[in-house]
Motif scaffolding. Structure first.
Motif, PDB file in Angstrom:
ATOM      1  N   LEU A 289     -28.867 -43.381  -2.188  1.00  0.00           N
ATOM      2  CA  LEU A 289     -29.474 -43.345  -3.515  1.00  0.00           C
ATOM      3  C   LEU A 289     -29.870 -41.952  -3.990  1.00  0.00           C
ATOM      4  O   LEU A 289     -30.130 -41.751  -5.165  1.00  0.00           O
ATOM      5  CB  LEU A 289     -30.715 -44.258  -3.539  1.00  0.00           C
ATOM      6  CG  LEU A 289     -30.457 -45.718  -3.150  1.00  0.00           C
ATOM      7  CD1 LEU A 289     -31.755 -46.493  -3.099  1.00  0.00           C
ATOM      8  CD2 LEU A 289     -29.471 -46.364  -4.099  1.00  0.00           C
ATOM      9  N   GLU A 290     -29.932 -40.990  -3.084  1.00  0.00           N
ATOM     10  CA  GLU A 290     -30.357 -39.634  -3.438  1.00  0.00           C
ATOM     11  C   GLU A 290     -29.328 -38.632  -2.945  1.00  0.00           C
ATOM     12  O   GLU A 290     -28.579 -38.908  -2.014  1.00  0.00           O
ATOM     13  CB  GLU A 290     -31.716 -39.330  -2.799  1.00  0.00           C
ATOM     14  CG  GLU A 290     -32.820 -40.271  -3.243  1.00  0.00           C
ATOM     15  CD  GLU A 290     -34.127 -40.037  -2.480  1.00  0.00           C
ATOM     16  OE1 GLU A 290     -34.212 -39.049  -1.733  1.00  0.00           O
ATOM     17  OE2 GLU A 290     -35.027 -40.858  -2.630  1.00  0.00           O
ATOM     18  N   PRO A 291     -29.296 -37.438  -3.537  1.00  0.00           N
ATOM     19  CA  PRO A 291     -28.353 -36.423  -3.059  1.00  0.00           C
ATOM     20  C   PRO A 291     -28.730 -35.970  -1.641  1.00  0.00           C
ATOM     21  O   PRO A 291     -29.893 -35.953  -1.283  1.00  0.00           O
ATOM     22  CB  PRO A 291     -28.508 -35.270  -4.047  1.00  0.00           C
ATOM     23  CG  PRO A 291     -29.420 -35.730  -5.122  1.00  0.00           C
ATOM     24  CD  PRO A 291     -30.062 -37.006  -4.694  1.00  0.00           C
ATOM     25  N   GLY A 292     -27.722 -35.634  -0.879  1.00  0.00           N
ATOM     26  CA  GLY A 292     -27.962 -35.102   0.461  1.00  0.00           C
ATOM     27  C   GLY A 292     -27.403 -35.995   1.550  1.00  0.00           C
ATOM     28  O   GLY A 292     -27.124 -37.167   1.350  1.00  0.00           O
ATOM     29  N   ARG A 293     -27.223 -35.397   2.694  1.00  0.00           N
ATOM     30  CA  ARG A 293     -26.662 -36.074   3.867  1.00  0.00           C
ATOM     31  C   ARG A 293     -27.792 -36.380   4.837  1.00  0.00           C
ATOM     32  O   ARG A 293     -28.679 -35.564   5.060  1.00  0.00           O
ATOM     33  CB  ARG A 293     -25.623 -35.162   4.528  1.00  0.00           C
ATOM     34  CG  ARG A 293     -24.775 -35.857   5.547  1.00  0.00           C
ATOM     35  CD  ARG A 293     -23.301 -35.643   5.219  1.00  0.00           C
ATOM     36  NE  ARG A 293     -22.424 -36.162   6.243  1.00  0.00           N
ATOM     37  CZ  ARG A 293     -21.712 -37.271   6.093  1.00  0.00           C
ATOM     38  NH1 ARG A 293     -21.771 -37.943   4.975  1.00  0.00           N
ATOM     39  NH2 ARG A 293     -20.924 -37.685   7.058  1.00  0.00           N
ATOM     40  N   VAL A 294     -27.751 -37.544   5.429  1.00  0.00           N
ATOM     41  CA  VAL A 294     -28.721 -37.962   6.434  1.00  0.00           C
ATOM     42  C   VAL A 294     -28.030 -37.929   7.790  1.00  0.00           C
ATOM     43  O   VAL A 294     -26.952 -38.511   7.960  1.00  0.00           O
ATOM     44  CB  VAL A 294     -29.246 -39.390   6.155  1.00  0.00           C
ATOM     45  CG1 VAL A 294     -30.204 -39.839   7.240  1.00  0.00           C
ATOM     46  CG2 VAL A 294     -29.876 -39.469   4.785  1.00  0.00           C
ATOM     47  N   VAL A 295     -28.636 -37.230   8.747  1.00  0.00           N
ATOM     48  CA  VAL A 295     -28.070 -37.146  10.093  1.00  0.00           C
ATOM     49  C   VAL A 295     -29.123 -37.599  11.086  1.00  0.00           C
ATOM     50  O   VAL A 295     -30.251 -37.120  11.055  1.00  0.00           O
ATOM     51  CB  VAL A 295     -27.630 -35.696  10.428  1.00  0.00           C
ATOM     52  CG1 VAL A 295     -27.073 -35.620  11.834  1.00  0.00           C
ATOM     53  CG2 VAL A 295     -26.606 -35.208   9.419  1.00  0.00           C
ATOM     54  N   CYS A 296     -28.742 -38.528  11.938  1.00  0.00           N
ATOM     55  CA  CYS A 296     -29.625 -39.003  12.993  1.00  0.00           C
ATOM     56  C   CYS A 296     -28.878 -38.862  14.306  1.00  0.00           C
ATOM     57  O   CYS A 296     -27.763 -39.381  14.448  1.00  0.00           O
ATOM     58  CB  CYS A 296     -30.022 -40.447  12.738  1.00  0.00           C
ATOM     59  SG  CYS A 296     -31.218 -41.056  13.932  1.00  0.00           S
ATOM     60  N   GLU A 297     -29.474 -38.160  15.265  1.00  0.00           N
ATOM     61  CA  GLU A 297     -28.776 -37.854  16.512  1.00  0.00           C
ATOM     62  C   GLU A 297     -29.737 -37.954  17.687  1.00  0.00           C
ATOM     63  O   GLU A 297     -30.901 -37.580  17.592  1.00  0.00           O
ATOM     64  CB  GLU A 297     -28.205 -36.437  16.409  1.00  0.00           C
ATOM     65  CG  GLU A 297     -27.330 -36.028  17.535  1.00  0.00           C
ATOM     66  CD  GLU A 297     -26.615 -34.716  17.245  1.00  0.00           C
ATOM     67  OE1 GLU A 297     -25.737 -34.367  18.028  1.00  0.00           O
ATOM     68  OE2 GLU A 297     -26.940 -34.051  16.248  1.00  0.00           O
ATOM     69  N   ILE A 298     -29.222 -38.490  18.796  1.00  0.00           N
ATOM     70  CA  ILE A 298     -29.976 -38.498  20.043  1.00  0.00           C
ATOM     71  C   ILE A 298     -29.159 -37.764  21.078  1.00  0.00           C
ATOM     72  O   ILE A 298     -27.953 -37.604  20.943  1.00  0.00           O
ATOM     73  CB  ILE A 298     -30.313 -39.922  20.524  1.00  0.00           C
ATOM     74  CG1 ILE A 298     -29.043 -40.707  20.839  1.00  0.00           C
ATOM     75  CG2 ILE A 298     -31.169 -40.639  19.515  1.00  0.00           C
ATOM     76  CD1 ILE A 298     -29.296 -42.020  21.544  1.00  0.00           C
ATOM     77  N   ASP A 299     -29.799 -37.313  22.133  1.00  0.00           N
ATOM     78  CA  ASP A 299     -29.072 -36.608  23.192  1.00  0.00           C
ATOM     79  C   ASP A 299     -29.289 -37.269  24.511  1.00  0.00           C
ATOM     80  O   ASP A 299     -30.211 -37.909  24.811  1.00  0.00           O
ATOM     81  CB  ASP A 299     -29.506 -35.145  23.248  1.00  0.00           C
ATOM     82  CG  ASP A 299     -28.543 -34.312  24.071  1.00  0.00           C
ATOM     83  OD1 ASP A 299     -27.382 -34.735  24.243  1.00  0.00           O
ATOM     84  OD2 ASP A 299     -28.954 -33.253  24.529  1.00  0.00           O
TER      85      ASP A 299
END
Length: 133
Positions: free
Chosen positions: A123-133
């Motif tokens: 719904l909004e501009p921009g990229r969402v990144v979710c990362e685990i290690d």
């Protein structure tokens, strides 16, 4: 691992479209039974082109299963059970615990998890990144 959840109907529709159009960047981690090198698997699944990028992260000897390989798996295409089939059928190194495609020690759970999700915010501009290690 990371999970994408829509909190509104419009976000749900946008998220569904992003997955359908293969606009969501996904990476998984897995423990494979056997030695595996980094590379690309191009093997059809059910007659359809399928590609998975495999990155070997390490190996360890195992008294029960021989060698276990820690890998990152990045599906380029999105076929049903693609990662499981490419590992078990094409690489000959099934995912530990995979009772469908040759993994030993059935009933211990599938050693496959999501490591990274990246997608445009619905719904909004921009990229969402979710990362685990």
């Amino acid at each position: 691992g990371p999970v994408a959840i829509a909190k509104s109907r419009s976000a749900h529709v946008a998220l569904g479209r992003a997955f359908e159009k293969n606009e969501v960047d996904k990476e998984y981690g897995a423990l494979l039974v056997g030695a595996v090198a980094s590379g690309t698997v191009d093997a059809p699944i059910d007659g359809l082109a399928s590609t998975t990028v495999v990155t070997a992260r390490g190996q360890t000897p195992c008294a029960v299963d021989g060698v276990l390989s820690d890998v990152a798996l990045k599906p380029v295409t999105g076929r049903r059970h693609q990662l499981r089939r490419h590992c078990g059928e094409t690489l000959g190194a099934p995912i530990l615990g995979d009772d469908l495609y040759g993994g030993p020690r059935k009933g211990i759970g599938l050693f496959l998890y999501c490591r990274r999700l990246a997608l445009d915010h619905p719904l909004e501009p921009g990229r969402v990144v979710c990362e685990i290690d």
